[in-house]
Motif scaffolding. Structure first.
Motif, PDB file in Angstrom:
ATOM      1  N   VAL A   1       0.834  -1.175   0.070  1.00 43.61           N
ATOM      2  CA  VAL A   1       0.065  -0.007  -0.096  1.00 43.61           C
ATOM      3  C   VAL A   1       0.959   1.047   0.044  1.00 43.61           C
ATOM      4  CG1 VAL A   1      -1.876   1.354   1.369  1.00 43.61           C
ATOM      5  CG2 VAL A   1      -1.795  -1.434   1.260  1.00 43.61           C
ATOM      6  N   SER A   2       0.435   2.179  -0.637  1.00 46.86           N
ATOM      7  CA  SER A   2       1.019   3.350  -0.784  1.00 46.86           C
ATOM      8  C   SER A   2       1.387   4.281   0.521  1.00 46.86           C
ATOM      9  CB  SER A   2       0.628   4.411  -2.052  1.00 46.86           C
ATOM     10  OG  SER A   2      -0.542   4.775  -1.671  1.00 46.86           O
ATOM     11  N   THR A   3       2.264   5.006   0.762  1.00 46.93           N
ATOM     12  CA  THR A   3       2.602   5.771   1.927  1.00 46.93           C
ATOM     13  C   THR A   3       1.288   6.717   2.077  1.00 46.93           C
ATOM     14  OG1 THR A   3       4.708   5.660   1.900  1.00 46.93           O
ATOM     15  CG2 THR A   3       3.909   7.303   3.114  1.00 46.93           C
ATOM     16  N   GLY A   4       0.991   7.269   1.010  1.00 47.44           N
ATOM     17  CA  GLY A   4      -0.357   8.250   0.984  1.00 47.44           C
ATOM     18  C   GLY A   4      -1.635   7.841   1.330  1.00 47.44           C
ATOM     19  N   THR A   5      -1.778   6.416   0.993  1.00 46.40           N
ATOM     20  CA  THR A   5      -3.241   5.809   1.405  1.00 46.40           C
ATOM     21  C   THR A   5      -2.892   5.367   3.051  1.00 46.40           C
ATOM     22  OG1 THR A   5      -3.260   4.568  -0.833  1.00 46.40           O
ATOM     23  CG2 THR A   5      -4.218   3.566   1.153  1.00 46.40           C
ATOM     24  N   VAL A   6      -1.811   5.037   3.336  1.00 49.07           N
ATOM     25  CA  VAL A   6      -1.997   4.643   4.736  1.00 49.07           C
ATOM     26  C   VAL A   6      -1.909   5.941   5.712  1.00 49.07           C
ATOM     27  CG1 VAL A   6      -0.373   3.849   6.739  1.00 49.07           C
ATOM     28  CG2 VAL A   6      -0.366   2.590   4.495  1.00 49.07           C
ATOM     29  N   GLN A   7      -1.605   7.139   5.152  1.00 51.22           N
ATOM     30  CA  GLN A   7      -1.629   8.296   6.096  1.00 51.22           C
ATOM     31  C   GLN A   7      -3.029   8.766   5.773  1.00 51.22           C
ATOM     32  OE1 GLN A   7       1.011  11.279   4.661  1.00 51.22           O
ATOM     33  NE2 GLN A   7       0.518  12.835   6.100  1.00 51.22           N
ATOM     34  N   ALA A   8      -3.679   8.611   4.785  1.00 54.38           N
ATOM     35  CA  ALA A   8      -4.970   9.069   4.756  1.00 54.38           C
ATOM     36  C   ALA A   8      -5.904   8.143   5.568  1.00 54.38           C
ATOM     37  CB  ALA A   8      -5.556   8.889   3.288  1.00 54.38           C
ATOM     38  N   TRP A   9      -5.683   6.720   5.768  1.00 55.98           N
ATOM     39  CA  TRP A   9      -6.335   5.813   6.776  1.00 55.98           C
ATOM     40  C   TRP A   9      -6.268   6.266   8.102  1.00 55.98           C
ATOM     41  CZ3 TRP A   9      -4.432   0.408   4.295  1.00 55.98           C
ATOM     42  CH2 TRP A   9      -5.152   0.312   3.389  1.00 55.98           C
ATOM     43  N   GLU A  10      -4.988   6.975   8.465  1.00 56.09           N
ATOM     44  CA  GLU A  10      -4.914   7.367   9.727  1.00 56.09           C
ATOM     45  C   GLU A  10      -5.376   8.563  10.064  1.00 56.09           C
ATOM     46  OE1 GLU A  10      -0.784   7.542  11.107  1.00 56.09           O
ATOM     47  OE2 GLU A  10      -0.849   5.517  11.813  1.00 56.09           O
TER      48      GLU A  10
END
Length: 328
Positions: free
Chosen positions: A34-43
């Motif tokens: 998973v991309s870093t941007g997706t993980v950050q959006a999840w958080e």
């Protein structure tokens, strides 16, 4: 029980927040691409829903000045434990979000804070569920099934939310989320079916003919009333749902929370967005039914049940309460 919007918002949004963090933790531990941007959006989604849920709980307090005493009974009160666990979860999650934004080089600290937040979130969901499951008088909730349903609802709503955000961002590594959401939906549907049966058993066990459903023991009066109706009649005693409303409500829950996500999963990642909307509506309706269809033991005294004529007969022309002269 009367559904109040602060309780609905708190329990729903807290579940969404932890469900998203569970997906984040699974992605970190499982090494999802998973991309870093997706993980950050999840958080950010987890932090936003958790903050909204915690803010909504403030409006459930009758006296805000008494909030400073909420942590005084940690040894005996699940409500105090809920306040502590939810606050601790949000504090650690805030640290994780801040580390990701302000210090992205510290990936180890961020991962540790994220996993710790996911663990604390699970504890917070458990304590919130126990707050309802440990009330003996609320016959519909007094079961371990309540705790399991809370976790299933959190995983379904959180997983669906994470999938929708990932689909909107168009990031890679989401191929397994549709199947995971479908599995969560099927488990949630099975548990809701068991809960429907438990609610009907509880309602049948709290009647004038059968009693309160509680074990026989000395009872003490908790609310004698006064200038306003007793608390029992304000919150716990809610008009019994008509059979048509109950049937249609639970049918809509199963369609929205089970059928919808499963049909969305058949479309792959393209169906994650509308599948999340269906899952959220279904979980929200199920939580409304959780409160509205619940049966409290005090319904025995306050519910509108069929009245039977009194076996006491007064003598014609003689008012109640007057003693016979020949009995003195």
């Amino acid at each position: 029980m009367r559904p109040t919007w602060p309780l609905l918002a708190l329990t729903l949004l807290q579940g969404v927040s932890w469900g998203v963090m569970a997906v984040v933790a699974a992605a970190l531990v499982g090494g999802w691409p998973v991309s870093t941007g997706t993980v950050q959006a999840w958080e950010w989604l987890a932090w936003g829903t958790g903050a909204l849920g915690g803010s909504a709980s403030v409006f459930h307090m009758h006296r805000l000045a008494a909030a400073r005493y909420v942590l005084r009974r940690l040894r005996s009160s699940w409500l105090s434990r809920e306040a502590l666990s939810t606050g601790g979860y949000m504090a650690v999650l805030s640290v994780a979000v801040a580390l990701r934004v302000l210090w992205p080089q510290a990936s180890g600290l961020w991962e540790a804070a994220t996993l710790l937040a996911a663990g604390l979130g699970a504890v917070a969901v458990y304590i919130t569920a126990m707050l309802y499951a440990t009330i003996p008088a609320m016959r519909s909730w007094h079961s371990p099934l309540t705790v399991v349903v809370f976790f299933a609802a959190a995983l379904l709503s959180g997983g669906a939310g994470a999938g929708a955000v990932g689909a909107l961002l168009g990031g890679p590594g989401l191929g397994g989320l549709p199947g995971l959401d479908a599995a969560f939906a099927l488990v949630f549907g099975a548990l809701v079916s068991l809960q429907i049966r438990a609610f009907r058993v509880a309602a049948a066990g709290v009647l004038a003919a059968t009693g309160t459903g509680l074990a026989g023991r000395p009872y003490r009066l908790q609310d004698a009333g006064g200038s306003r109706p007793p608390y029992r009649t304000q919150t716990q005693i809610w008009p019994v749902l008509p059979a048509a409303v109950r049937t249609s409500g639970y049918a809509a829950v199963l369609v929205l929370a089970v059928v919808g996500p499963c049909l969305a999963a058949a479309q792959g990642t393209t169906g994650l967005v509308w599948g999340a909307g269906s899952a959220w509506l279904g979980v929200a309706l199920s939580r409304w039914m959780f409160f509205a269809d619940a049966t409290h033991s005090s319904r025995v005294w306050f519910a509108d049940q069929p009245k039977t004529p009194s076996p006491v007969r007064r003598e014609p022309g003689r008012p109640y309460g007057r003693r016979r002269e020949d009995s003195v």
